[in-house]
Write an enzyme that holds these catalytic residues in place. Structure first.
Site, PDB file in Angstrom:
ATOM      1  N   GLY A 342       0.841  -1.187   0.000  1.00  0.00           N
ATOM      2  CA  GLY A 342       0.000   0.000   0.000  1.00  0.00           C
ATOM      3  C   GLY A 342       0.881   1.244   0.000  1.00  0.00           C
ATOM      4  N   HIS A 369      -3.518 -21.783  -0.207  1.00  0.00           N
ATOM      5  CA  HIS A 369      -3.496 -22.661   0.963  1.00  0.00           C
ATOM      6  C   HIS A 369      -3.221 -24.123   0.604  1.00  0.00           C
ATOM      7  CE1 HIS A 369      -3.798 -22.987   5.175  1.00  0.00           C
ATOM      8  NE2 HIS A 369      -4.779 -22.129   5.376  1.00  0.00           N
ATOM      9  N   ASP A 373       0.905 -22.605   4.348  1.00  0.00           N
ATOM     10  CA  ASP A 373      -0.002 -22.243   5.428  1.00  0.00           C
ATOM     11  C   ASP A 373       0.340 -20.846   5.913  1.00  0.00           C
ATOM     12  OD1 ASP A 373      -1.066 -24.871   5.379  1.00  0.00           O
ATOM     13  OD2 ASP A 373       0.665 -25.544   6.541  1.00  0.00           O
TER      14      ASP A 373
END
Lengths: 394, 82
Positions: A342, A369, A373
């Protein structure tokens, strides 16, 4: 002989239109040479060749639109003898000028077995039923059953053969086609990839102070932008968590040794493209800056190269300039991770028991996933943070 | 170099980074960045383009003076736009 095929330039490309050849039959080409220009839904791309040799035969002419994987030309490799006229018929592929109706495969003359009743098609009831459902003309099929009888399998094969031919759609303008290509890739990503999202705030004071000092010493052409430092930090952090530098292929993750960070570049007029900065982790900041600058300019001028679009291993997207604080992106298949940055904002920050004001950047990870993890993803973001605290080592 | 010549060269440098833009519509007194949707990388490429054309060294601290077309022309005219 090597087949030079229409390359897959990203998950959102299914076909490409050959705009022109830069080499003729009989001309020598070297690995890495740009030998053709291709138009995709997103951009006009310069296509590189991956073998050295001589162009033996050109199979697709400028103006033709062919699916990914179609043989465009045959290249005789160095040392190979010129071949006598070989039966190299161009593969049957739909071109833009293809007939409006999908056609069943053209077949050789019927075998000399005549149907029991003239004028009537000899087919099994189940084959007739399926053919009727699929709208396949039984008369166009050659039966492989006893006595030339058309079997269920014959109909299924005919259905398969015509399946990849989509109904021709009217030619849309580049912007509309770009939207469609992005829609297809992103819908596939959200359908197939179980995303997880993580974010962390990074103190950018050291990076920004170092960058200001560094740029004071540099001439205009050698100045750095902080985005390049972020891209390099991502590439180096992948050494800590290499499984994020993978592609999902045939039902499993394939970890890659080379790190090619794809930089998401927005195009004025809409859409985006994410070409690769090759071997990002091994480039110096100066090289990376030069290449990044060149990549942005070429992406926006529409002159990217095929290798840049076919092999990014992870994508970095930065929306800070639009005032966005954090980006939670959609992974670009077959990649398994996307990093978002950002804008840098001055925020209260706790340091050594004091509240101070610091330039802070939010970094995010969208992870697949199936491959990693959140724990590993967290280590990766922590590695980016750690690396950015020592900008002089980048 | 006259101001008009400088202006023409600046527009050419802009055309390099935003080839699809219609530069005749560019308002000379408004921020180029807002009108052409350019980012920091484009801006840097633009400044490098100016540097090459005018052989003038432009420090990072002066970038804000190049925000508009008029600003570019004034800056380059006063910094030896030869």
């Amino acid at each position: 002989m090597t087949e030079f095929v229409m390359p897959q330039l990203g998950a959102d490309m299914s076909a490409g239109k050959l705009l022109g050849w830069r080499k003729n039959v009989g001309e020598s080409v070297r690995r890495g040479d740009i030998i053709a220009d291709v138009e995709t839904d997103k951009a006009d791309i310069e296509i590189e060749v991956f073998t050295s040799g001589v162009i033996e035969k050109i199979l697709v002419q400028p103006g033709e639109k062919v699916p990914v994987g179609t043989v465009l030309a045959i290249i005789r490799q160095e040392g190979e003898a010129a071949k006598a006229e070989a039966p190299l018929a161009p593969k049957a592929v739909p071109s833009e000028a293809a007939p409006a109706k999908p056609v069943a495969p053209v077949l050789p003359p019927r075998p000399a077995v005549t149907p029991s009743e003239p004028g009537r098609v000899h087919a099994s009831p189940v084959a007739k039923k399926l053919a009727a459902e699929l709208g396949i003309d039984l008369a166009s099929l050659a039966g492989t059953g006893p006595g030339g009888r058309i079997t269920l399998e014959d109909v299924q094969k005919a259905a398969q053969a015509r399946a990849p031919q989509p109904a021709p759609t009217p030619e849309l303008d580049r912007r509309a086609r770009m939207r469609q290509a992005i829609a297809a890739a992103m819908a596939r990503s959200k359908r197939e990839i179980p995303h997880y999202y993580l974010s962390t705030a990074i103190d950018m004071s050291r990076v920004m102070a170092w960058l200001t000092q560094e740029n004071l010493k540099r001439s205009v052409e050698d100045r750095l932008v902080y985005g390049v430092l972020l891209v390099k930090a991502v590439a180096l952090a992948l050494h800590d968590v290499p499984e994020l530098n993978s592609v999902w292929s045939a039902g499993k993750a394939v970890q890659l040794t080379d790190i090619h960070v794809g930089a998401a570049i927005s195009l004025r007029g809409g859409g985006l493209i994410a070409p690769a900065l090759h071997n990002t982790d091994r480039q110096s900041l100066d090289e990376l800056m030069k290449n990044f600058r060149d990549l942005v300019q070429r992406a926006r001028a529409g002159s990217l190269r095929s290798s840049e679009l076919s092999d990014p291993t992870i994508t970095v997207t930065s929306l800070g300039e639009q005032g966005v604080e954090a980006v939670f992106g959609i992974i670009y298949p077959p990649q398994v991770a996307l990093v978002g940055f950002g804008k840098i904002t001055e925020r209260p920050w706790s340091s050594g028991g004091q509240i101070v004001s610091r330039p802070v950047l939010t970094a995010t990870l969208s992870g697949d996933h199936r491959v990693t993890d959140g724990h590993r993803g967290g280590l990766f973001l922590a590695a980016i943070d750690r690396i950015l605290q020592e900008p002089e080592k980048l | 170099m006259t101001k008009d010549e400088i202006r023409g060269t600046v527009l050419r440098a802009l055309g390099q980074i935003a080839p699809e833009a219609d530069l005749s519509q560019l308002k000379p007194n408004l921020r180029i960045r807002d009108q052409l949707d350019i980012d920091s990388m484009d801006l840097l490429n633009f400044v490098i383009g100016l540097h090459k054309e005018f052989k003038v060294e432009i420090p990072e601290a002066d970038y804000p003076k190049l925000a508009t077309l008029d600003g570019c022309v004034d800056y380059l005219a006063s910094h030896g736009g030869t």
